[in-house]
Design an enzyme around this catalytic site. Structure first.
Site, PDB file in Angstrom:
ATOM      1  N   TYR A 140       0.855  -1.184   0.000  1.00 32.15           N
ATOM      2  CA  TYR A 140       0.000   0.000   0.000  1.00 32.15           C
ATOM      3  C   TYR A 140       0.892   1.234   0.000  1.00 32.15           C
ATOM      4  CZ  TYR A 140      -3.943   3.020   1.417  1.00 32.15           C
ATOM      5  OH  TYR A 140      -4.910   3.986   1.499  1.00 32.15           O
ATOM      6  N   LYS A 168      -1.643  -1.442  -3.897  1.00 33.14           N
ATOM      7  CA  LYS A 168      -2.711  -0.453  -3.849  1.00 33.14           C
ATOM      8  C   LYS A 168      -2.040   0.906  -3.923  1.00 33.14           C
ATOM      9  CE  LYS A 168      -6.310   1.565  -0.946  1.00 33.14           C
ATOM     10  NZ  LYS A 168      -6.924   1.639   0.421  1.00 33.14           N
TER      11      LYS A 168
END
Length: 298
Positions: A140, A168
């Site tokens: 992330y 992400k």
């Protein structure tokens, strides 16, 4: 012919809010009701313990209980992705181990925030969490919150690990992300609802969304249209959702506004949040209600 990307982590994942009772305790029944509704709307992954789930202010036993409850609610209808984020590597390892023990299917690993280690420290942090379980890993990258971006060198290194397979991306830099997904072979997921369409047309596998709490069926339709190469129709659908995205992600805090949105729909019993977050103002709730009514969501 349409080329559909690999999707180890599904294509549409709401970053699930963690509902609380008015006394501040976790409301597992509301969480289950919401998770079932999201799967019915077309979400094929549920992210628990992300930032939108108020992960900095929920504790290990609560995280474990929520993972079990959501898994019980949706069964095998959705992939359960669990956040394993902390700026204390040992703590993040314990979160990851608990997530696997309680039924998570994969882990979302954010860069450690506030203490801002070197890139070597970031890589060591990720490897320590990855090596603590057998689960597939999504990285992330959200430097606006963490103060620490993943460098090209770090992504190239981490991409060689057999269980680190996705990112992400909430950097806001789609051009950089498209180059990185092609170079590394990692799957990319949009982490910014305002850029979902742009990411998908750039080759992303899907998106992890806050607005999907109320627009899951529209986002499922957008993904299906893009998979069928109906780009213009998907573009118009994305554009129609801009006022809703602005109402949830624009002025307020996504976790706060998403809770108010699903509370307005009667899906959770209370929009309560934990400090330092605060409930939305009446003006923010009014604007949200209007955007939802205009989108036929109320």
């Amino acid at each position: 012919m349409s080329h559909i990307p690999a999707r180890q982590f599904g294509s549409l994942a709401p970053a699930l809010v963690t509902p609380f009772h008015e006394d501040g305790s976790v409301d597992l029944e509301s969480a289950q009701r919401l998770a079932r509704k999201l799967v019915d709307d077309g979400c094929d992954t549920i992210l628990v313990h992300g930032t939108t789930g108020e992960s900095p202010t929920t504790h290990q036993p609560e995280k474990n209980d929520l993972t079990v409850a959501v898994k019980e609610a949706v069964g095998d209808k959705a992939f359960i992705l669990a956040g394993a984020g902390s700026n204390d590597t040992a703590h993040a390892v314990r979160i990851a181990e608990g997530a696997q023990e309680h039924g998570a299917d994969g882990l979302l690993v954010v860069a450690p925030y506030y203490n801002r280690p070197s890139q070597a420290g970031l890589r060591a942090h990720v490897h320590a969490i990855t090596d603590a379980t057998d689960l597939p890993i999504m990285l992330y990258d959200i430097p606006g919150r963490t103060g620490l971006a993943f460098s090209d060198e770090t992504l190239d290194d981490l991409a060689t690990h057999p269980r680190i397979s996705a990112v992400k991306d909430a950097t806001g830099n789609v051009e950089q992300g498209v180059e990185r997904m092609h170079r590394t072979g990692l799957e990319y997921y949009s982490g910014d609802d305002g850029l979902n369409f742009a990411w998908m047309t750039g080759g992303a596998s899907g998106f992890i969304s806050v607005v999907a709490h109320v627009a899951g069926s529209q986002y499922r339709q957008m993904i299906d249209l893009l998979d069928a190469d109906q780009v213009w129709e998907a573009r118009e659908l994305a554009y129609s959702l801009r006022p809703l995205v602005a109402a949830i992600m624009g002025g307020g805090q996504g976790a706060v506004m998403a809770k108010h949105a699903v509370h307005l729909q009667g899906l959770i019993d209370s929009p309560a949040v934990r400090l330092p977050l605060m409930r939305a103002s009446e003006d923010e709730i009014s604007a949200l209600r209007t955007a939802m009514e205009n989108a036929s969501l109320l």
